[in-house]
Write a protein that holds these residues in place. Structure first.
Motif, PDB file in Angstrom:
ATOM      1  N   PHE A 154      69.731 -13.845-105.713  1.00 52.99           N
ATOM      2  CA  PHE A 154      71.202 -13.600-105.838  1.00 52.99           C
ATOM      3  C   PHE A 154      71.581 -12.574-106.847  1.00 52.99           C
ATOM      4  CE2 PHE A 154      71.389 -17.688-103.799  1.00 52.99           C
ATOM      5  CZ  PHE A 154      72.320 -17.891-102.899  1.00 52.99           C
ATOM      6  N   ASN A 186      75.714 -12.293-109.134  1.00 49.52           N
ATOM      7  CA  ASN A 186      76.305 -13.304-108.461  1.00 49.52           C
ATOM      8  C   ASN A 186      75.730 -14.953-108.918  1.00 49.52           C
ATOM      9  OD1 ASN A 186      77.628 -12.244-105.983  1.00 49.52           O
ATOM     10  ND2 ASN A 186      75.681 -11.006-105.990  1.00 49.52           N
ATOM     11  N   CYS A 187      75.593 -14.911-110.294  1.00 44.65           N
ATOM     12  CA  CYS A 187      75.261 -16.116-110.990  1.00 44.65           C
ATOM     13  C   CYS A 187      76.310 -16.298-112.143  1.00 44.65           C
ATOM     14  CB  CYS A 187      73.705 -16.053-111.254  1.00 44.65           C
ATOM     15  SG  CYS A 187      72.589 -16.108-109.901  1.00 44.65           S
ATOM     16  N   ARG A 230      84.459 -16.863 -98.911  1.00 42.24           N
ATOM     17  CA  ARG A 230      83.787 -16.899 -99.955  1.00 42.24           C
ATOM     18  C   ARG A 230      83.212 -18.301-100.454  1.00 42.24           C
ATOM     19  NH1 ARG A 230      86.646 -13.465-104.599  1.00 42.24           N
ATOM     20  NH2 ARG A 230      88.548 -14.636-103.902  1.00 42.24           N
ATOM     21  N   SER A 239      77.975 -17.068-104.350  1.00 40.75           N
ATOM     22  CA  SER A 239      77.509 -17.073-105.822  1.00 40.75           C
ATOM     23  C   SER A 239      77.121 -18.501-106.172  1.00 40.75           C
ATOM     24  CB  SER A 239      78.775 -16.781-106.397  1.00 40.75           C
ATOM     25  OG  SER A 239      79.254 -15.376-106.103  1.00 40.75           O
ATOM     26  N   LEU A 286      84.796 -12.198-109.978  1.00 38.91           N
ATOM     27  CA  LEU A 286      84.981 -13.376-109.002  1.00 38.91           C
ATOM     28  C   LEU A 286      86.336 -13.878-108.973  1.00 38.91           C
ATOM     29  CD1 LEU A 286      81.557 -14.879-108.317  1.00 38.91           C
ATOM     30  CD2 LEU A 286      82.657 -12.965-107.161  1.00 38.91           C
ATOM     31  N   THR A 288      80.190 -11.969-114.449  1.00 34.77           N
ATOM     32  CA  THR A 288      80.117 -12.440-112.782  1.00 34.77           C
ATOM     33  C   THR A 288      81.588 -13.366-112.705  1.00 34.77           C
ATOM     34  OG1 THR A 288      77.925 -12.578-112.507  1.00 34.77           O
ATOM     35  CG2 THR A 288      79.251 -13.801-110.891  1.00 34.77           C
TER      36      THR A 288
END
Length: 275
Positions: A221, A225-226, A158, A191, A271, A267
């Protein structure tokens, strides 16, 4: 809802507390004055701006690879903090498990500080990070990312991209390194922190010349994913930086409240496992 009341997770800040954790004498740059950011000062900033949690990044400045100040802050944070540490390339799987138990979610790679060659033997650590489910956080500038693309594509780790990839603004969104960054979206493992605009903009706040890059990153993205980050307490800033205007800039860039909910907290919760 007032933007100050919108829950936020700051995904890139530093804790600098030389009174309690003296600097490493071997580290050349030692933050001073308004660059100092103690846990108590951080608590005050978080309370004012609606920041519920934060991802603390180990700074090269002052401390180098001594993660003690960050780990102490995480331990005292009642679950509000997780960290990205500077981790030795020869760290074992057991070493990584021990760091995870202390709230560390990844390793910081900073070619903007160390140069590209410093990381030529990093692949074994990246594989161990992948096996542990941890992140490799990469801060590059200009064309440096091109040296890491095959590694990041080839090892299923990741990845966190720092500060929008710090592209060369004058070369536009079609420059090879930025296009390579956009292509990393296809891995579904990468990300991006929409942050650090002052580090690559050629204009003062609100850094209008960075907008095409932000738009391209969000297109590639998606906001799933930001994430948002401040870079507090703004180490080595070439001109004054303040927290409030950066929150206001996020509102300008993302006027829709649902979009901001993803950027500010959604996000990062997913994550990093913030509760």
């Amino acid at each position: 809802m007032n933007v100050l009341a919108e829950p936020k997770i700051d995904c890139h800040l530093h804790v600098i507390d030389p009174a309690r954790f003296p600097y490493n004498p071997q580290v050349a740059y030692k933050p001073s004055g308004q660059e100092i950011g103690t846990p108590a000062q951080l608590d005050s900033v978080m309370a004012v701006y609606g920041v519920t949690h934060a991802l603390i990044v180990q700074p090269n400045s002052g401390y180098g690879s001594d993660n003690s100040c960050m780990l102490d802050t995480i331990a005292r944070g009642n679950g509000r903090f997780k960290g990205v540490a500077i981790i030795d390339f020869d760290a074992t799987a057991a070493d990584l498990r021990a760091l995870q138990a202390q709230g560390i979610v990844g390793a910081a790679f900073n070619p903007t500080f160390h140069g590209v060659d410093y990381y030529k033997d990093c692949a074994p650590l990246v594989r161990r990070l992948a096996d542990a489910g941890m992140f490799v956080q990469v801060q590059t500038e200009h064309d440096q990312l091109l040296h890491f693309v095959s590694l990041l594509e080839g090892i299923p780790v990741r990845v966190l991209i720092d500060h929008s990839g710090r592209p060369t603004v004058a070369r536009g969104v079609n420059q090879p390194a930025f296009q390579a960054l956009l292509k990393l979206a296809d891995t579904d493992r990468v990300s991006v922190k929409l942050s650090g605009y002052a580090k690559f903009s050629q204009q003062p706040y609100p850094f209008a010349d960075t907008r095409p890059f932000v738009d391209a990153l969000v297109d590639a993205f998606t906001l799933d994913n930001c994430m948002w980050a401040s870079d507090w307490p703004f180490l080595r800033a070439t001109e004054r930086q303040d927290y409030g205007p950066l929150v206001a800039l996020a509102v300008e860039l993302f006027p829709d409240a649902e979009d901001r909910a993803k950027l500010f907290s959604g996000t990062a919760k997913r994550l990093f496992g913030f509760m």
